[in-house]
Enzyme design. Sequence first.
Site, short mmCIF file in Angstrom:
data_model
loop_
_atom_site.label_atom_id
_atom_site.label_comp_id
_atom_site.label_asym_id
_atom_site.label_seq_id
_atom_site.Cartn_x
_atom_site.Cartn_y
_atom_site.Cartn_z
CE LYS A 267 -2.33 2.84 3.36
NZ LYS A 267 -1.15 3.46 3.95
CG ASN A 268 2.40 2.87 3.15
OD1 ASN A 268 1.28 3.22 2.79
ND2 ASN A 268 2.74 2.75 4.42
NE ARG B 13 -0.22 12.51 5.39
CZ ARG B 13 -0.65 13.69 5.82
NH1 ARG B 13 -1.89 13.85 6.20
NH2 ARG B 13 0.18 14.72 5.88
CB CYS C 119 -4.28 7.13 9.78
SG CYS C 119 -4.86 5.69 8.90
CG ASP D 98 2.92 1.96 9.43
OD1 ASP D 98 1.88 2.56 9.25
OD2 ASP D 98 4.04 2.46 9.20
CB VAL E 247 7.50 7.31 13.70
CG1 VAL E 247 7.29 7.87 12.29
CG2 VAL E 247 8.73 6.42 13.74
#
Length: 442
Positions: free
Chosen positions: A24-25, A98, A122, A312, A334
Amino acid sequence: MAGEVLRVQGGTPLVGELTVRGAKNLVPKAMVAALLGTTPSRLRNIPDIADVGIVSELVELHGVRVTPGDEPGELVLDPSAVEDADVVAVAAHAGSSRIPVLLCGPLLHRTGRAFIPDLGGCRIGDRPIDFHLDALRAFGAVVDKRPDGLYLKAPERLRGTLLTLPYPSVGATEQVLLTAVLADGVTELRNAAVEPEIVDLIAVLQKMGANISLHTDRTIRVVGVDELRGATHRSMPDRLEVASWACTALATQGDVFVRGARQVDMMTFLNVFRAVGGEIDITDDGIRFWHPGGPLTPLHLETDVHPGFMTDWQQPLVVALTQASGVSIVHETVFEGRLGYTDALVQMGATIQLFRECLGGQPCRYGQRNYAHSAVIAGPSKLYGADLEIPDLRGGFSYVIAALAAQGHSTLRNVGIIKRGYEDFLGKLAGLGADVEWVPAS
Ligand code: EPZ
């Protein structure tokens, strides 16, 4: 997803196999990179998640033709007709993700201007974009912040520049890469993020013809080129999803083979998983994660940028730590607001206390600033089913894990958020023997 209320009957160890696809990232950023080419890009291993749909719509609004490719999970993005998008149509995507902010550089190169709606994503902290805007200005972009979003212009070709990030931000590093590749001259970025997803994005850009070198000291050097072409690329697997399923196996005393999981992307996680007492078997096709029986071991852990323990991975692991025998400490360094989800775990019977101090390791940026960013978890705790509202993507998945590990049933509302980053998670849960069903929202 009728009503998005999920009923989970806990207490069953999850056992079986599932497949994890592209990250996903990485995938949405590779889709944005396609805008920089003169010919179509072919992206493979694309998961069916909401974020991919949102980015497809966004790039389509800018004239990119997005079509399915020949193999399942393949997308072809044709950027030959990139054009200014209708501001009202783009603004309709405000708050959805984002990723839109990463369109700045590619649109400035292609059309000389960009409109970026208010960002979503988020709520895990303030999530400012000051590093992004400072970088874009250094390249020569003119940024006008208005109530409905950002309006950017490039009065002339953007030019390479020397930049140092105050913190190795993933998004800001991607912003610089996606802008520097077609800028005039050399860009040097110091204190860059070097997450595997960034290295995979660099691989995409290199295939397109970009000249990028990654140095040992978090410095990235980009020599701008005049033109990029399309690329064919298979996305790296989603190492965040892999860790979520690994922790599901541990917390439910289960045994799960994650096909597609890649060891090299998650060595730090694998060390921690073993330290807590989980077992792993690494093969070329994937990784098997299981609970070998007996008590789990508590630990002290700090989240960090790569190659540290990812922020995450923290939420699913904390659920497993509620089952460890003794006191664990987790220091989130983070994002300042990434422990709020633990309230729900406490409601379910976990013993977790949050602290504003930096506990268990090095002081971080949030130490003197009144953020509850350290957690002390005492276990093992019996968890009980509860009625919960999902707050964000990773926190939300940790509620699912807790509900599966709990005695009794839970109802989870706002489950649609999980679709943003977990492909077919309900089908995967069912395949592992979980007792889950949709119930009508009341
Ligand atoms: C990416 O977010 C990921 N999102 C996040 O995954 C991930 O948690 C995060 O990187 C860290 O690995 C995507 O890739 C879409 P950052 P990003 O910029 O890029 C501060 C998930 O659940 N900062 O590395 O937004 C920021 O506030 C998500 O999949 C500034 O101060 O993260 C944070 O404290 C959630 N100013 C820190 O840097 C800026 O301009 C790291 O953020 C930019 C960032």
